[in-house]
Design an enzyme around this catalytic site. Structure first.
Site, PDB file in Angstrom:
ATOM      1  CB  CYS A 114     -27.169 -51.936  65.206  1.00 41.28           C
ATOM      2  SG  CYS A 114     -28.784 -52.274  65.130  1.00 41.28           S
ATOM      3  CG  HIS A 251     -26.263 -49.038  62.172  1.00 38.77           C
ATOM      4  ND1 HIS A 251     -26.734 -50.320  61.381  1.00 38.77           N
ATOM      5  CD2 HIS A 251     -27.530 -48.862  63.247  1.00 38.77           C
ATOM      6  CE1 HIS A 251     -27.784 -50.617  61.693  1.00 38.77           C
ATOM      7  NE2 HIS A 251     -28.263 -49.971  62.781  1.00 38.77           N
ATOM      8  CG  ASN A 281     -31.257 -51.472  61.615  1.00 34.85           C
ATOM      9  OD1 ASN A 281     -30.329 -51.956  61.419  1.00 34.85           O
ATOM     10  ND2 ASN A 281     -31.683 -50.698  62.869  1.00 34.85           N
TER      11      ASN A 281
HETATM   12  O1  UT7 Z   1     -30.000 -49.605  64.860  1.00 37.10           O
HETATM   13  C1  UT7 Z   1     -29.970 -49.025  66.044  1.00 37.10           C
HETATM   14  C2  UT7 Z   1     -31.740 -49.105  66.234  1.00 37.10           C
HETATM   15  N1  UT7 Z   1     -32.596 -48.373  65.886  1.00 37.10           N
HETATM   16  C3  UT7 Z   1     -32.749 -46.946  65.680  1.00 37.10           C
HETATM   17  O2  UT7 Z   1     -31.626 -46.337  65.600  1.00 37.10           O
HETATM   18  C4  UT7 Z   1     -33.975 -46.428  65.277  1.00 37.10           C
HETATM   19  C5  UT7 Z   1     -33.949 -45.168  66.098  1.00 37.10           C
HETATM   20  N2  UT7 Z   1     -35.372 -44.583  65.954  1.00 37.10           N
HETATM   21  C6  UT7 Z   1     -35.890 -44.136  64.993  1.00 37.10           C
HETATM   22  O3  UT7 Z   1     -35.529 -44.329  63.695  1.00 37.10           O
HETATM   23  C7  UT7 Z   1     -37.417 -43.429  64.893  1.00 37.10           C
HETATM   24  O4  UT7 Z   1     -37.497 -42.902  66.145  1.00 37.10           O
HETATM   25  C8  UT7 Z   1     -38.495 -44.219  64.437  1.00 37.10           C
HETATM   26  C9  UT7 Z   1     -38.529 -44.206  62.967  1.00 37.10           C
HETATM   27  C10 UT7 Z   1     -38.405 -45.587  65.188  1.00 37.10           C
HETATM   28  C11 UT7 Z   1     -39.935 -43.439  64.917  1.00 37.10           C
HETATM   29  O5  UT7 Z   1     -39.853 -42.347  64.279  1.00 37.10           O
HETATM   30  P1  UT7 Z   1     -40.483 -40.887  65.126  1.00 37.10           P
HETATM   31  O6  UT7 Z   1     -40.212 -39.831  64.271  1.00 37.10           O
HETATM   32  O7  UT7 Z   1     -39.561 -41.039  66.387  1.00 37.10           O
HETATM   33  O8  UT7 Z   1     -41.921 -41.149  65.408  1.00 37.10           O
HETATM   34  P2  UT7 Z   1     -42.615 -41.837  66.769  1.00 37.10           P
HETATM   35  O9  UT7 Z   1     -42.074 -42.840  67.385  1.00 37.10           O
HETATM   36  O10 UT7 Z   1     -42.408 -40.372  67.569  1.00 37.10           O
HETATM   37  O11 UT7 Z   1     -44.032 -41.925  66.188  1.00 37.10           O
HETATM   38  C12 UT7 Z   1     -44.809 -40.679  65.732  1.00 37.10           C
HETATM   39  C13 UT7 Z   1     -46.441 -41.176  65.478  1.00 37.10           C
HETATM   40  C14 UT7 Z   1     -46.913 -41.948  66.721  1.00 37.10           C
HETATM   41  O12 UT7 Z   1     -48.200 -41.664  66.831  1.00 37.10           O
HETATM   42  P3  UT7 Z   1     -48.653 -40.524  67.605  1.00 37.10           P
HETATM   43  O13 UT7 Z   1     -48.558 -40.943  68.988  1.00 37.10           O
HETATM   44  O14 UT7 Z   1     -48.026 -39.133  67.250  1.00 37.10           O
HETATM   45  O15 UT7 Z   1     -50.164 -40.390  67.390  1.00 37.10           O
HETATM   46  C15 UT7 Z   1     -46.705 -43.285  66.431  1.00 37.10           C
HETATM   47  O16 UT7 Z   1     -47.685 -44.201  66.915  1.00 37.10           O
HETATM   48  O17 UT7 Z   1     -46.209 -42.186  64.378  1.00 37.10           O
HETATM   49  C16 UT7 Z   1     -46.847 -43.230  65.016  1.00 37.10           C
HETATM   50  N3  UT7 Z   1     -46.233 -44.678  64.313  1.00 37.10           N
HETATM   51  C17 UT7 Z   1     -46.657 -45.048  62.969  1.00 37.10           C
HETATM   52  N4  UT7 Z   1     -47.311 -44.361  61.942  1.00 37.10           N
HETATM   53  C18 UT7 Z   1     -47.466 -45.155  61.029  1.00 37.10           C
HETATM   54  C19 UT7 Z   1     -45.116 -45.381  64.635  1.00 37.10           C
HETATM   55  N5  UT7 Z   1     -44.883 -46.253  63.880  1.00 37.10           N
HETATM   56  C20 UT7 Z   1     -45.690 -45.960  62.838  1.00 37.10           C
HETATM   57  C21 UT7 Z   1     -45.786 -46.736  61.328  1.00 37.10           C
HETATM   58  N6  UT7 Z   1     -46.727 -46.219  60.576  1.00 37.10           N
HETATM   59  N7  UT7 Z   1     -45.076 -47.629  60.995  1.00 37.10           N
END
Ligand code: UT7
Length: 324
Positions: A114, A251, A281
Protein backbone atom coordinates in the site's frame (compact mmCIF):
# COMPACT_ATOMS: atom_id res chain seq x y z
CA UNK A 1 19.38 25.72 -9.23
CA UNK A 2 18.27 22.16 -8.75
CA UNK A 3 16.37 19.56 -10.73
CA UNK A 4 12.77 19.06 -9.66
CA UNK A 5 10.46 16.21 -10.60
CA UNK A 6 7.43 18.12 -11.85
CA UNK A 7 4.09 16.42 -12.23
CA UNK A 8 2.77 17.08 -15.72
CA UNK A 9 -0.47 15.12 -15.53
CA UNK A 10 -2.40 12.28 -13.94
CA UNK A 11 -4.99 9.68 -14.88
CA UNK A 12 -6.75 6.63 -13.53
CA UNK A 13 -8.76 3.62 -14.50
CA UNK A 14 -11.33 1.50 -12.69
CA UNK A 15 -12.74 -1.81 -13.93
CA UNK A 16 -16.38 -1.84 -15.03
CA UNK A 17 -17.80 -4.14 -12.39
CA UNK A 18 -18.96 -2.64 -9.10
CA UNK A 19 -19.46 -4.96 -6.13
CA UNK A 20 -21.65 -3.55 -3.35
CA UNK A 21 -21.55 -4.39 0.34
CA UNK A 22 -24.95 -6.06 0.01
CA UNK A 23 -23.56 -8.33 -2.70
CA UNK A 24 -20.72 -9.36 -0.36
CA UNK A 25 -23.25 -10.02 2.39
CA UNK A 26 -24.71 -12.72 0.14
CA UNK A 27 -21.34 -14.54 0.19
CA UNK A 28 -20.01 -14.03 3.73
CA UNK A 29 -21.49 -13.23 7.15
CA UNK A 30 -21.31 -9.43 6.97
CA UNK A 31 -23.57 -6.44 6.40
CA UNK A 32 -23.59 -3.13 4.60
CA UNK A 33 -23.96 -1.46 8.00
CA UNK A 34 -20.86 -3.13 9.53
CA UNK A 35 -18.69 -2.37 6.51
CA UNK A 36 -19.79 1.27 6.28
CA UNK A 37 -19.47 1.95 10.01
CA UNK A 38 -16.09 0.26 10.46
CA UNK A 39 -14.45 1.29 7.18
CA UNK A 40 -16.52 3.88 5.29
CA UNK A 41 -16.57 1.61 2.23
CA UNK A 42 -19.80 1.52 0.18
CA UNK A 43 -18.59 -0.44 -2.83
CA UNK A 44 -15.46 -1.48 -4.70
CA UNK A 45 -14.50 -2.23 -8.31
CA UNK A 46 -13.43 -5.72 -9.35
CA UNK A 47 -11.45 -6.53 -12.51
CA UNK A 48 -12.96 -8.75 -15.20
CA UNK A 49 -11.81 -12.35 -15.51
CA UNK A 50 -9.35 -11.62 -18.28
CA UNK A 51 -8.40 -8.16 -17.10
CA UNK A 52 -4.85 -8.04 -15.74
CA UNK A 53 -3.00 -5.53 -13.59
CA UNK A 54 -1.09 -4.47 -16.72
CA UNK A 55 -4.39 -3.73 -18.51
CA UNK A 56 -5.53 -1.43 -15.70
CA UNK A 57 -2.05 0.11 -15.53
CA UNK A 58 -1.90 0.76 -19.27
CA UNK A 59 -5.29 2.49 -19.29
CA UNK A 60 -4.34 4.70 -16.35
CA UNK A 61 -1.00 5.50 -18.03
CA UNK A 62 -2.70 6.49 -21.30
CA UNK A 63 -5.09 8.77 -19.40
CA UNK A 64 -2.16 10.40 -17.57
CA UNK A 65 -0.20 10.91 -20.81
CA UNK A 66 -3.23 12.51 -22.45
CA UNK A 67 -3.81 14.77 -19.45
CA UNK A 68 -0.14 15.78 -19.50
CA UNK A 69 -0.15 16.32 -23.27
CA UNK A 70 2.99 14.20 -23.50
CA UNK A 71 3.60 11.50 -26.10
CA UNK A 72 4.52 7.99 -24.95
CA UNK A 73 7.68 8.16 -27.08
CA UNK A 74 9.07 10.74 -24.63
CA UNK A 75 8.91 8.32 -21.70
CA UNK A 76 12.28 6.96 -20.58
CA UNK A 77 11.28 5.52 -17.19
CA UNK A 78 8.27 3.43 -16.16
CA UNK A 79 7.84 2.43 -12.53
CA UNK A 80 4.84 0.30 -11.66
CA UNK A 81 4.08 0.01 -7.96
CA UNK A 82 2.16 -3.22 -7.50
CA UNK A 83 1.85 -6.17 -5.16
CA UNK A 84 -0.29 -8.03 -7.69
CA UNK A 85 1.86 -8.29 -10.85
CA UNK A 86 0.52 -10.16 -13.89
CA UNK A 87 3.25 -12.78 -13.52
CA UNK A 88 6.14 -13.51 -11.16
CA UNK A 89 8.34 -12.08 -13.91
CA UNK A 90 8.91 -10.09 -16.04
CA UNK A 91 7.87 -6.87 -14.36
CA UNK A 92 4.35 -5.63 -15.13
CA UNK A 93 6.02 -2.30 -15.97
CA UNK A 94 7.66 -3.96 -18.98
CA UNK A 95 4.25 -5.17 -20.19
CA UNK A 96 2.97 -1.59 -19.90
CA UNK A 97 6.09 -0.44 -21.76
CA UNK A 98 5.26 -2.82 -24.63
CA UNK A 99 1.57 -1.82 -24.59
CA UNK A 100 2.55 1.85 -24.89
CA UNK A 101 5.08 1.19 -27.66
CA UNK A 102 7.93 2.57 -25.57
CA UNK A 103 11.31 1.13 -26.56
CA UNK A 104 13.80 3.18 -24.59
CA UNK A 105 14.79 3.76 -21.00
CA UNK A 106 14.02 1.47 -18.07
CA UNK A 107 10.86 -0.17 -16.73
CA UNK A 108 10.54 -2.02 -13.44
CA UNK A 109 8.08 -2.89 -10.70
CA UNK A 110 8.26 -1.64 -7.16
CA UNK A 111 6.92 -3.70 -4.28
CA UNK A 112 5.93 -1.81 -1.14
CA UNK A 113 2.26 -2.89 -1.09
CA UNK A 114 0.00 0.00 0.00
CA UNK A 115 3.01 2.34 0.32
CA UNK A 116 4.05 1.58 -3.25
CA UNK A 117 3.03 4.92 -4.75
CA UNK A 118 4.83 6.97 -2.08
CA UNK A 119 7.90 4.74 -2.46
CA UNK A 120 7.59 5.21 -6.22
CA UNK A 121 7.58 9.00 -5.85
CA UNK A 122 10.79 8.72 -3.85
CA UNK A 123 12.50 6.47 -6.41
CA UNK A 124 11.39 8.45 -9.47
CA UNK A 125 12.36 11.73 -7.79
CA UNK A 126 15.87 10.37 -7.22
CA UNK A 127 16.28 9.03 -10.76
CA UNK A 128 15.10 12.30 -12.32
CA UNK A 129 17.31 14.38 -10.01
CA UNK A 130 20.41 12.36 -10.86
CA UNK A 131 19.72 12.69 -14.57
CA UNK A 132 19.15 8.99 -15.19
CA UNK A 133 15.78 9.73 -16.76
CA UNK A 134 13.93 12.81 -17.96
CA UNK A 135 10.29 11.85 -18.41
CA UNK A 136 8.80 9.20 -16.15
CA UNK A 137 5.55 7.35 -15.74
CA UNK A 138 4.74 6.31 -12.19
CA UNK A 139 1.85 3.90 -11.94
CA UNK A 140 0.07 2.29 -9.00
CA UNK A 141 -1.97 -0.67 -10.23
CA UNK A 142 -3.53 -3.59 -8.40
CA UNK A 143 -5.89 -6.54 -8.76
CA UNK A 144 -6.20 -7.43 -5.08
CA UNK A 145 -9.41 -9.34 -5.88
CA UNK A 146 -7.08 -12.15 -7.07
CA UNK A 147 -5.33 -12.54 -3.70
CA UNK A 148 -8.37 -12.24 -1.44
CA UNK A 149 -9.77 -15.17 0.48
CA UNK A 150 -13.40 -14.62 -0.45
CA UNK A 151 -14.48 -16.77 2.52
CA UNK A 152 -12.70 -14.48 5.02
CA UNK A 153 -15.06 -11.64 5.94
CA UNK A 154 -12.36 -9.83 7.92
CA UNK A 155 -10.39 -9.10 4.73
CA UNK A 156 -12.46 -9.67 1.58
CA UNK A 157 -14.73 -6.69 2.22
CA UNK A 158 -11.84 -4.23 2.47
CA UNK A 159 -10.12 -4.23 -0.92
CA UNK A 160 -10.76 -3.36 -4.55
CA UNK A 161 -9.03 -3.21 -7.95
CA UNK A 162 -7.90 -0.15 -9.91
CA UNK A 163 -5.00 1.89 -11.22
CA UNK A 164 -3.70 5.45 -11.24
CA UNK A 165 -0.71 7.07 -12.89
CA UNK A 166 1.22 10.30 -13.10
CA UNK A 167 3.71 11.68 -15.63
CA UNK A 168 6.77 13.41 -14.19
CA UNK A 169 9.39 15.45 -15.93
CA UNK A 170 12.78 16.73 -14.78
CA UNK A 171 12.76 20.54 -14.81
CA UNK A 172 14.96 23.20 -13.32
CA UNK A 173 13.80 24.72 -10.06
CA UNK A 174 15.20 27.14 -7.53
CA UNK A 175 15.53 24.49 -4.84
CA UNK A 176 13.26 26.29 -2.41
CA UNK A 177 9.71 25.72 -1.29
CA UNK A 178 8.18 27.88 -4.03
CA UNK A 179 9.10 25.28 -6.68
CA UNK A 180 6.44 23.06 -8.15
CA UNK A 181 7.02 19.30 -8.19
CA UNK A 182 8.16 16.86 -5.54
CA UNK A 183 9.50 18.80 -2.54
CA UNK A 184 10.50 15.86 -0.36
CA UNK A 185 9.81 12.20 0.29
CA UNK A 186 10.41 10.04 3.37
CA UNK A 187 10.12 6.26 3.23
CA UNK A 188 10.40 3.67 6.00
CA UNK A 189 9.95 0.00 6.72
CA UNK A 190 10.09 -2.36 9.68
CA UNK A 191 10.17 -6.06 8.82
CA UNK A 192 9.35 -7.13 12.36
CA UNK A 193 5.69 -6.56 11.51
CA UNK A 194 5.60 -9.14 8.70
CA UNK A 195 2.92 -11.26 10.34
CA UNK A 196 0.43 -8.39 10.75
CA UNK A 197 -0.14 -8.11 6.99
CA UNK A 198 1.16 -10.57 4.42
CA UNK A 199 0.20 -13.00 1.67
CA UNK A 200 0.51 -16.67 2.59
CA UNK A 201 2.05 -17.76 -0.70
CA UNK A 202 4.55 -16.83 -3.38
CA UNK A 203 7.02 -18.30 -5.89
CA UNK A 204 9.69 -19.18 -3.33
CA UNK A 205 7.45 -20.37 -0.49
CA UNK A 206 4.39 -22.25 -1.72
CA UNK A 207 4.60 -21.89 -5.48
CA UNK A 208 1.08 -20.43 -5.43
CA UNK A 209 -0.04 -16.82 -5.33
CA UNK A 210 -1.54 -17.20 -1.85
CA UNK A 211 -4.12 -15.13 0.01
CA UNK A 212 -3.92 -11.88 1.95
CA UNK A 213 -3.84 -12.27 5.76
CA UNK A 214 -4.21 -9.34 8.10
CA UNK A 215 -4.45 -8.53 11.79
CA UNK A 216 -6.59 -5.47 11.17
CA UNK A 217 -6.39 -4.00 14.67
CA UNK A 218 -2.57 -4.02 14.74
CA UNK A 219 -2.38 -2.43 11.29
CA UNK A 220 -4.90 0.21 12.37
CA UNK A 221 -2.94 1.04 15.52
CA UNK A 222 0.32 1.45 13.63
CA UNK A 223 -1.26 3.36 10.74
CA UNK A 224 -2.66 6.14 12.92
CA UNK A 225 0.75 6.89 14.42
CA UNK A 226 3.23 6.12 11.61
CA UNK A 227 1.58 8.17 8.87
CA UNK A 228 1.27 11.33 11.01
CA UNK A 229 4.95 10.87 12.04
CA UNK A 230 6.01 10.73 8.39
CA UNK A 231 3.89 13.80 7.66
CA UNK A 232 5.51 15.71 10.55
CA UNK A 233 8.95 14.86 9.17
CA UNK A 234 7.93 16.12 5.72
CA UNK A 235 6.67 19.39 7.21
CA UNK A 236 9.78 19.88 9.33
CA UNK A 237 12.09 19.19 6.38
CA UNK A 238 10.36 21.85 4.33
CA UNK A 239 9.76 24.36 7.13
CA UNK A 240 6.00 24.20 6.63
CA UNK A 241 3.26 23.82 9.20
CA UNK A 242 0.05 21.76 8.94
CA UNK A 243 -1.93 24.88 8.00
CA UNK A 244 0.19 25.20 4.82
CA UNK A 245 -1.24 21.91 3.52
CA UNK A 246 -3.87 22.61 0.87
CA UNK A 247 -4.73 18.94 0.31
CA UNK A 248 -4.08 15.75 2.18
CA UNK A 249 -4.25 12.81 -0.24
CA UNK A 250 -3.74 9.82 2.04
CA UNK A 251 -3.74 6.11 1.31
CA UNK A 252 -7.36 5.00 1.32
CA UNK A 253 -7.75 2.01 3.65
CA UNK A 254 -10.31 3.08 6.22
CA UNK A 255 -12.24 6.33 6.74
CA UNK A 256 -11.51 6.14 10.48
CA UNK A 257 -7.74 6.15 9.83
CA UNK A 258 -8.09 9.05 7.37
CA UNK A 259 -10.23 11.07 9.79
CA UNK A 260 -7.80 10.44 12.65
CA UNK A 261 -4.97 11.79 10.50
CA UNK A 262 -6.96 14.86 9.47
CA UNK A 263 -7.76 15.55 13.13
CA UNK A 264 -4.12 15.25 14.23
CA UNK A 265 -3.19 17.81 11.57
CA UNK A 266 -6.21 19.98 12.45
CA UNK A 267 -7.15 19.98 8.77
CA UNK A 268 -10.75 20.84 7.87
CA UNK A 269 -12.53 17.80 6.39
CA UNK A 270 -12.89 19.44 2.99
CA UNK A 271 -9.08 19.55 2.63
CA UNK A 272 -8.82 15.77 2.85
CA UNK A 273 -9.42 13.78 -0.33
CA UNK A 274 -11.53 10.68 0.35
CA UNK A 275 -12.33 7.95 -2.17
CA UNK A 276 -12.32 4.89 0.10
CA UNK A 277 -16.14 4.93 0.05
CA UNK A 278 -16.20 4.20 -3.69
CA UNK A 279 -12.95 2.34 -4.34
CA UNK A 280 -12.22 0.54 -1.03
CA UNK A 281 -8.53 -0.13 -0.43
CA UNK A 282 -6.76 -0.42 -3.80
CA UNK A 283 -3.27 -0.63 -2.25
CA UNK A 284 -0.67 1.13 -4.44
CA UNK A 285 -3.41 2.52 -6.68
CA UNK A 286 -5.32 4.35 -3.96
CA UNK A 287 -3.32 7.61 -3.83
CA UNK A 288 -3.13 8.20 -7.61
CA UNK A 289 -6.84 7.31 -7.92
CA UNK A 290 -7.72 9.87 -5.23
CA UNK A 291 -5.30 12.43 -6.65
CA UNK A 292 -6.74 12.12 -10.15
CA UNK A 293 -10.29 12.56 -8.87
CA UNK A 294 -9.39 15.75 -6.99
CA UNK A 295 -7.36 17.17 -9.90
CA UNK A 296 -10.01 16.40 -12.52
CA UNK A 297 -12.89 17.87 -10.47
CA UNK A 298 -10.88 21.08 -9.94
CA UNK A 299 -10.19 20.80 -6.21
CA UNK A 300 -6.40 20.48 -6.57
CA UNK A 301 -5.04 23.42 -8.57
CA UNK A 302 -1.61 24.37 -9.84
CA UNK A 303 0.47 25.77 -7.00
CA UNK A 304 -1.35 23.86 -4.24
CA UNK A 305 0.65 22.09 -1.54
CA UNK A 306 -0.29 18.39 -1.52
CA UNK A 307 0.68 15.97 1.24
CA UNK A 308 0.56 12.23 0.67
CA UNK A 309 1.03 9.49 3.23
CA UNK A 310 0.70 5.73 3.10
CA UNK A 311 1.19 2.62 5.19
CA UNK A 312 1.15 -1.02 4.18
CA UNK A 313 2.48 -4.56 4.53
CA UNK A 314 6.04 -5.01 5.72
CA UNK A 315 5.33 -2.71 7.44
CA UNK A 316 6.19 -0.01 4.96
CA UNK A 317 5.13 3.61 5.28
CA UNK A 318 6.08 7.10 4.25
CA UNK A 319 5.11 10.55 3.07
CA UNK A 320 5.54 12.67 -0.03
CA UNK A 321 5.16 16.44 -0.13
CA UNK A 322 4.68 18.22 -3.43
CA UNK A 323 3.50 21.40 -5.00
CA UNK A 324 1.01 20.61 -7.77
O1 UT7 B 1 -3.66 -0.54 3.58
C1 UT7 B 1 -3.08 -0.94 4.77
C2 UT7 B 1 -3.76 -2.14 5.24
N1 UT7 B 1 -5.01 -2.04 5.84
C3 UT7 B 1 -5.44 -1.20 6.78
O2 UT7 B 1 -4.96 -0.13 7.03
C4 UT7 B 1 -6.58 -1.73 7.57
C5 UT7 B 1 -6.44 -1.40 9.03
N2 UT7 B 1 -7.48 -1.98 9.86
C6 UT7 B 1 -8.79 -1.68 9.77
O3 UT7 B 1 -9.19 -0.92 8.90
C7 UT7 B 1 -9.74 -2.26 10.79
O4 UT7 B 1 -9.01 -2.85 11.84
C8 UT7 B 1 -10.72 -3.29 10.21
C9 UT7 B 1 -11.72 -2.57 9.31
C10 UT7 B 1 -9.97 -4.33 9.43
C11 UT7 B 1 -11.50 -3.97 11.33
O5 UT7 B 1 -12.15 -3.02 12.13
P1 UT7 B 1 -12.10 -3.14 13.72
O6 UT7 B 1 -12.91 -2.05 14.26
O7 UT7 B 1 -10.65 -3.20 14.11
O8 UT7 B 1 -12.85 -4.48 13.98
P2 UT7 B 1 -12.30 -5.85 14.63
O9 UT7 B 1 -11.30 -6.48 13.76
O10 UT7 B 1 -11.97 -5.60 16.06
O11 UT7 B 1 -13.61 -6.71 14.59
C12 UT7 B 1 -14.77 -6.39 15.38
C13 UT7 B 1 -15.79 -7.49 15.21
C14 UT7 B 1 -15.24 -8.88 15.43
O12 UT7 B 1 -16.22 -9.64 16.09
P3 UT7 B 1 -16.14 -9.88 17.69
O13 UT7 B 1 -14.82 -10.55 17.92
O14 UT7 B 1 -16.22 -8.51 18.29
O15 UT7 B 1 -17.32 -10.74 17.94
C15 UT7 B 1 -15.05 -9.42 14.04
O16 UT7 B 1 -15.15 -10.82 13.97
O17 UT7 B 1 -16.29 -7.47 13.86
C16 UT7 B 1 -16.20 -8.78 13.31
N3 UT7 B 1 -15.98 -8.66 11.87
C17 UT7 B 1 -16.98 -8.49 10.99
N4 UT7 B 1 -18.30 -8.43 11.16
C18 UT7 B 1 -19.07 -8.25 10.07
C19 UT7 B 1 -14.81 -8.62 11.19
N5 UT7 B 1 -15.05 -8.46 9.88
C20 UT7 B 1 -16.39 -8.36 9.72
C21 UT7 B 1 -17.24 -8.19 8.63
N6 UT7 B 1 -18.56 -8.13 8.84
N7 UT7 B 1 -16.77 -8.05 7.38
Amino acid sequence: MMIRANIKGCGSYLPERIVTNDQLAERVDTSDEWIRQRTGIRHRYVAGENELTSDLATKAALAALEHAGIDATEIDLIVCATATPDETFPATATVVQRNLGVTKGAAFDLQAVCSGFVYGLSVVDSLLKTGQARTALLIGAETFSRILDWEDRSTCVLFGDGAGAIVLQAEEGTGDITDSGILNTHIYSDGRYHDALYVDGGPSSTGTAGFLRMEGKEVFRQAVSRMPEAIDTALQTSGLSPSDIDWLVPHQANIRIIEAMGKKLKLPKDRVVVTVDKHANTSAASIPLALTEAVYDGRIKRGDIVMMAAMGGGFTWGSALLRW
